[in-house]
Design a protein around this motif. Structure first.
Motif, mmCIF file in Angstrom:
data_model
loop_
_atom_site.group_PDB
_atom_site.id
_atom_site.type_symbol
_atom_site.label_atom_id
_atom_site.label_comp_id
_atom_site.label_asym_id
_atom_site.label_seq_id
_atom_site.Cartn_x
_atom_site.Cartn_y
_atom_site.Cartn_z
ATOM 1 N N VAL A 17 31.054 39.443 34.753
ATOM 2 C CA VAL A 17 30.612 41.094 33.925
ATOM 3 C C VAL A 17 31.795 41.377 33.618
ATOM 4 O O VAL A 17 32.554 41.933 32.479
ATOM 5 N N SER A 18 33.549 41.430 34.984
ATOM 6 C CA SER A 18 34.224 41.933 34.923
ATOM 7 C C SER A 18 35.212 41.685 36.036
ATOM 8 O O SER A 18 34.506 40.454 36.889
ATOM 9 N N PHE A 56 27.406 44.872 28.477
ATOM 10 C CA PHE A 56 28.249 43.693 28.449
ATOM 11 C C PHE A 56 27.996 42.579 27.603
ATOM 12 O O PHE A 56 28.270 41.404 28.919
ATOM 13 N N LYS A 111 28.130 48.011 35.473
ATOM 14 C CA LYS A 111 29.204 47.030 35.968
ATOM 15 C C LYS A 111 29.950 46.092 37.264
ATOM 16 O O LYS A 111 30.868 45.170 37.213
ATOM 17 N N THR A 164 26.605 39.342 33.156
ATOM 18 C CA THR A 164 25.797 39.883 32.175
ATOM 19 C C THR A 164 24.664 39.567 32.179
ATOM 20 O O THR A 164 24.351 40.024 31.575
#
Length: 374
Positions: free
Chosen positions: A124-125, A110, A89, A94
């Motif tokens: 990703v985040s 992801f 994460k 991704t």
């Protein structure tokens, strides 16, 4: 303790590309346990180890938390409790957040594999915004995976990172590292297109009029890629598009320092820029002008510089909207002249002479040779 192949190696395997470096993440272990198993610790900021036989990197699963400004403002936490998903994460894209276990099974929380198939570069985040280095990484990934498109939400975050101005605090050496990797890619010019769109190029190089030179740069870099020129040649080619400032030596040095540009690239750029006019009209030059050009390019001491300068010059000319025949002719003629000039017996010419008299005598002798050849 479980071991997973992660990052670019997994991504490239899925894409059918050759794998250069392999990195592994270790879940459920400690530094002490890794050392007992024979792994050699090498990480300063977080626990990374080298395999005793393969020397591949093995890092303990970890998380990162932003505690201060800048790309170094992260606190790393590694322990047995950190899960593989938590480790993945913290990664940027991704497509780089996929793991593969020892049985060949993929762990893809992801949807990186889906983004590979759809050719999408997606963060990703939300933590993506915390690291200014990621602006540069995404830019060079765009040059490498030129068929991929940056996800709109990711593009918005890139602009937010630039707006935060943390990219200004990134070490110049790190900036140049990302640039130099990007120069090695086939579609190098796309790296600068991404940096321009998010506003980073204006922060890093406010002296460059990218909009004015955009199309010319694309043509130049496409020619350089087709000719399989090195990253160093393409780096010098990039700085050619700052050539209107060539009269301002202090400003040039300021730019080079800001980006930690290697001396080899600086010298190559300067040799091409300062002799650009003579190279353009080489066929019209008289013997003395050609000899002066050879001296200015320092070709008697560094003859290999000629080939590199011609490569930069030719790629630069290809980007301009002017008619110009192949620079290879200029290269061949210059090499022919140098070969003959180097046959001169300089010791006999300088005999019984001192200081400036020697330089003048050598110059005159070389000029006589050139005049006969031309």
């Amino acid at each position: 303790m479980k071991i997973y192949l992660v990052g670019g190696a997994v991504r490239d395997q899925i894409m059918g590309l050759s794998v250069k470096d392999k990195d592994y993440v270790v879940v459920g272990s400690t530094s002490e346990e890794m050392v007992k198993l024979g792994y050699k610790p090498v990480g300063k900021d977080f626990p990374v180890f080298l395999h005793p036989k393969t020397h591949h990197e093995y890092a303990l699963a970890r998380t990162e938390r932003k505690v201060s400004k800048g790309y170094k403002g992260f606190k790393v936490y590694a322990s047995k409790e950190v899960t593989l998903e938590e480790d993945l994460k913290r990664r940027d894209l991704t497509i780089n957040a996929i793991a593969k276990d020892t049985k060949g099974q993929f762990f893809d929380p992801f949807q990186g594999i889906k983004d590979i198939k759809n050719k999408v570069l997606r963060h990703v985040s939300p933590a993506f915004v915390e690291d200014p280095i990621r602006v540069l990484r995404i830019a060079r990934f765009s040059a490498r995976f030129h068929q991929f498109k940056i996800h709109p939400k990711t593009e918005l975050i890139l602009k937010q990172i630039v707006k935060n101005k943390e990219i200004e605090g990134v070490a110049s050496e790190r900036i140049w590292h990302e640039f130099s990797v990007g120069f090695s890619e086939k579609k190098s010019y796309l790296m600068f297109e991404v940096l321009h769109r998010c506003g980073a190029l204006e922060l890093l190089l406010p002296e460059m009029n990218y909009v004015k030179h955009k199309n010319s740069m694309k043509k130049s870099f496409e020619y350089a890629a087709k000719s399989k020129y090195s990253a160093e040649i393409k780096a010098a080619l990039f700085f050619m598009y700052l050539y209107p400032i060539k009269a301002n030596i202090k400003l040039q040095e300021k730019i080079y320092t800001r980006l930690s540009v290697p001396n080899a690239v600086k010298k190559l750029t300067e040799k091409t820029i300062l002799n650009l006019s003579d190279l353009k009209q080489f066929k019209k030059l008289k013997p003395r002008q050609i000899l002066d050009l050879i001296y200015k390019m320092d070709l008697f001491r560094n003859p290999d510089m000629l080939l590199d300068v011609i490569k930069v010059f030719e790629a630069f000319i290809k980007g301009q909207s002017i008619q110009f025949k192949s620079a290879s002719t200029t290269l061949k003629i210059m090499q022919k002249y140098l070969k003959q000039l180097n046959k001169l017996n300089l010791s006999s010419i300088s005999q019984n002479k001192r200081g400036l008299d020697i330089k003048d005598a050598v110059y005159d002798a070389r000029l006589q040779v050139l005049t006969k050849l031309i």
